[in-house]
Design a protein around this motif. Sequence first.
Motif, PDB file in Angstrom:
ATOM      1  N   VAL A  92       0.838  -1.211   0.000  1.00 49.27           N
ATOM      2  CA  VAL A  92       0.000   0.000   0.000  1.00 49.27           C
ATOM      3  C   VAL A  92       0.870   1.257   0.000  1.00 49.27           C
ATOM      4  O   VAL A  92       0.713   2.135  -0.848  1.00 49.27           O
ATOM      5  CB  VAL A  92      -0.976  -0.015   1.194  1.00 49.27           C
ATOM      6  N   GLU A  93       1.798   1.329   0.953  1.00 44.18           N
ATOM      7  CA  GLU A  93       2.689   2.503   0.992  1.00 44.18           C
ATOM      8  C   GLU A  93       3.518   2.596  -0.281  1.00 44.18           C
ATOM      9  O   GLU A  93       3.741   3.679  -0.820  1.00 44.18           O
ATOM     10  CB  GLU A  93       3.624   2.424   2.215  1.00 44.18           C
ATOM     11  N   LEU A  98       4.811   5.325  -5.307  1.00 48.52           N
ATOM     12  CA  LEU A  98       4.908   5.224  -6.769  1.00 48.52           C
ATOM     13  C   LEU A  98       4.034   6.283  -7.441  1.00 48.52           C
ATOM     14  O   LEU A  98       4.474   6.956  -8.389  1.00 48.52           O
ATOM     15  CB  LEU A  98       4.496   3.823  -7.233  1.00 48.52           C
ATOM     16  N   LEU A  99       2.804   6.450  -6.972  1.00 43.22           N
ATOM     17  CA  LEU A  99       1.902   7.441  -7.563  1.00 43.22           C
ATOM     18  C   LEU A  99       2.449   8.858  -7.398  1.00 43.22           C
ATOM     19  O   LEU A  99       2.348   9.683  -8.311  1.00 43.22           O
ATOM     20  CB  LEU A  99       0.502   7.327  -6.945  1.00 43.22           C
ATOM     21  N   GLU A 148      -5.964  -0.533  -5.086  1.00 41.90           N
ATOM     22  CA  GLU A 148      -6.954  -0.113  -6.077  1.00 41.90           C
ATOM     23  C   GLU A 148      -7.549   1.240  -5.700  1.00 41.90           C
ATOM     24  O   GLU A 148      -7.712   2.120  -6.558  1.00 41.90           O
ATOM     25  CB  GLU A 148      -8.088  -1.144  -6.176  1.00 41.90           C
ATOM     26  N   ASN A 149      -7.896   1.398  -4.421  1.00 39.11           N
ATOM     27  CA  ASN A 149      -8.534   2.643  -3.977  1.00 39.11           C
ATOM     28  C   ASN A 149      -7.622   3.849  -4.162  1.00 39.11           C
ATOM     29  O   ASN A 149      -8.082   4.933  -4.536  1.00 39.11           O
ATOM     30  CB  ASN A 149      -8.981   2.527  -2.517  1.00 39.11           C
ATOM     31  N   LEU A 150      -6.321   3.670  -3.894  1.00 39.91           N
ATOM     32  CA  LEU A 150      -5.367   4.768  -4.097  1.00 39.91           C
ATOM     33  C   LEU A 150      -5.333   5.193  -5.565  1.00 39.91           C
ATOM     34  O   LEU A 150      -5.302   6.389  -5.875  1.00 39.91           O
ATOM     35  CB  LEU A 150      -3.965   4.333  -3.658  1.00 39.91           C
ATOM     36  N   ILE A 151      -5.334   4.217  -6.454  1.00 39.95           N
ATOM     37  CA  ILE A 151      -5.274   4.500  -7.895  1.00 39.95           C
ATOM     38  C   ILE A 151      -6.568   5.169  -8.365  1.00 39.95           C
ATOM     39  O   ILE A 151      -6.549   6.143  -9.125  1.00 39.95           O
ATOM     40  CB  ILE A 151      -4.971   3.205  -8.680  1.00 39.95           C
ATOM     41  N   LYS A 156      -9.505  10.242  -9.982  1.00 42.15           N
ATOM     42  CA  LYS A 156     -10.532  11.264  -9.743  1.00 42.15           C
ATOM     43  C   LYS A 156      -9.906  12.625  -9.450  1.00 42.15           C
ATOM     44  O   LYS A 156     -10.413  13.664  -9.861  1.00 42.15           O
ATOM     45  CB  LYS A 156     -11.428  10.834  -8.567  1.00 42.15           C
ATOM     46  N   HIS A 157      -8.765  12.612  -8.747  1.00 43.44           N
ATOM     47  CA  HIS A 157      -8.133  13.854  -8.313  1.00 43.44           C
ATOM     48  C   HIS A 157      -7.360  14.543  -9.427  1.00 43.44           C
ATOM     49  O   HIS A 157      -7.437  15.758  -9.607  1.00 43.44           O
ATOM     50  CB  HIS A 157      -7.205  13.552  -7.123  1.00 43.44           C
TER      51      HIS A 157
END
Length: 305
Positions: A92-93, A98-99, A148-151, A156-157
């Motif tokens: 997750v982190e 990465l994002l 998935e939620n982070l992506i 959306k952002h």
Amino acid sequence: MRILVTGGAGFIGSHVSKQLLDKNHEVVVYDNLSRGFKKLINPRAIFVRGSVLEKEKLVRALKDVDAVVHMAAFIIVPESVEKPDIYYRNNVEGTRILLEAMKEAGVNKIIFSSSATVYGDPDKLPLTEESPVKKAANPYGQTKIEMENLIMKEHKHSGLNAVILRYFNPYGPNELHDPETHAIPNFIRATLKHEPIPLYWEGEQTRDFIYVEDLAAAHVEVLKLTGFHIFNVGTGEGTKVKEVVEKIFKIAGYSVQIQDLGKRSGDVGALYTSVERIEKELGWKAKVSLEEGLRRTVEFFKTLA
């Protein structure tokens, strides 16, 4: 296109890298080799040894990159139960970092390697992309939901172009995990060594087994997409685990004993997908039959014996 593949020295990552290179894409394999294998890195690829937790190294590796295929993750379910904190940090982190690095480097496309585990124990089969995502049965599955939620949030952002591929049960050559927790490589190794096959639930569970080269091809197909997409990637057919064992015996030309391991907590009775969406939108479908895929996989493991 120039594509960075995180976890590109792993089982599926090595096949994705090869197919991208075969289509004349430039490939940067980004892997710290903690779970990957240097011998699986295609010599045509650029190799950067690094972790998804190393933001500055990621930013440098992302220079002039057009898209990221994000496959770097810890995946051993029993280990995730024992060490949930390590799984959260790496998976997750690592995705969050990465994002951030992608945004800093100006890279606006990601293809993410997710899992059918996000569906938990399904109410209805076959699964579709509209099936509800449930609380996972183990910390590994939960990290996939959070990744998935982070992506999705980043799409959306900031308008990040993103494709989430939810894998069913991949198998095939180059699967060298240690310890190995996946059924097919364990069955084949045991058979080739004339040792008892470890079998849970008497092999009555149903799974959607997809040959790794078919799965890799889906990653190449989705590169052209923009916006946000989710696809289940399987064959559309469920097969009982005990039938897989019988097919392996047929290929080997002999059978071995079965080691009955009884029931196992966290296991789902049946899991297979509809492939209607991915076929309709991309024209992708699995081409390799289970029999042919198993034959190729047995041949691969014979070379290791």
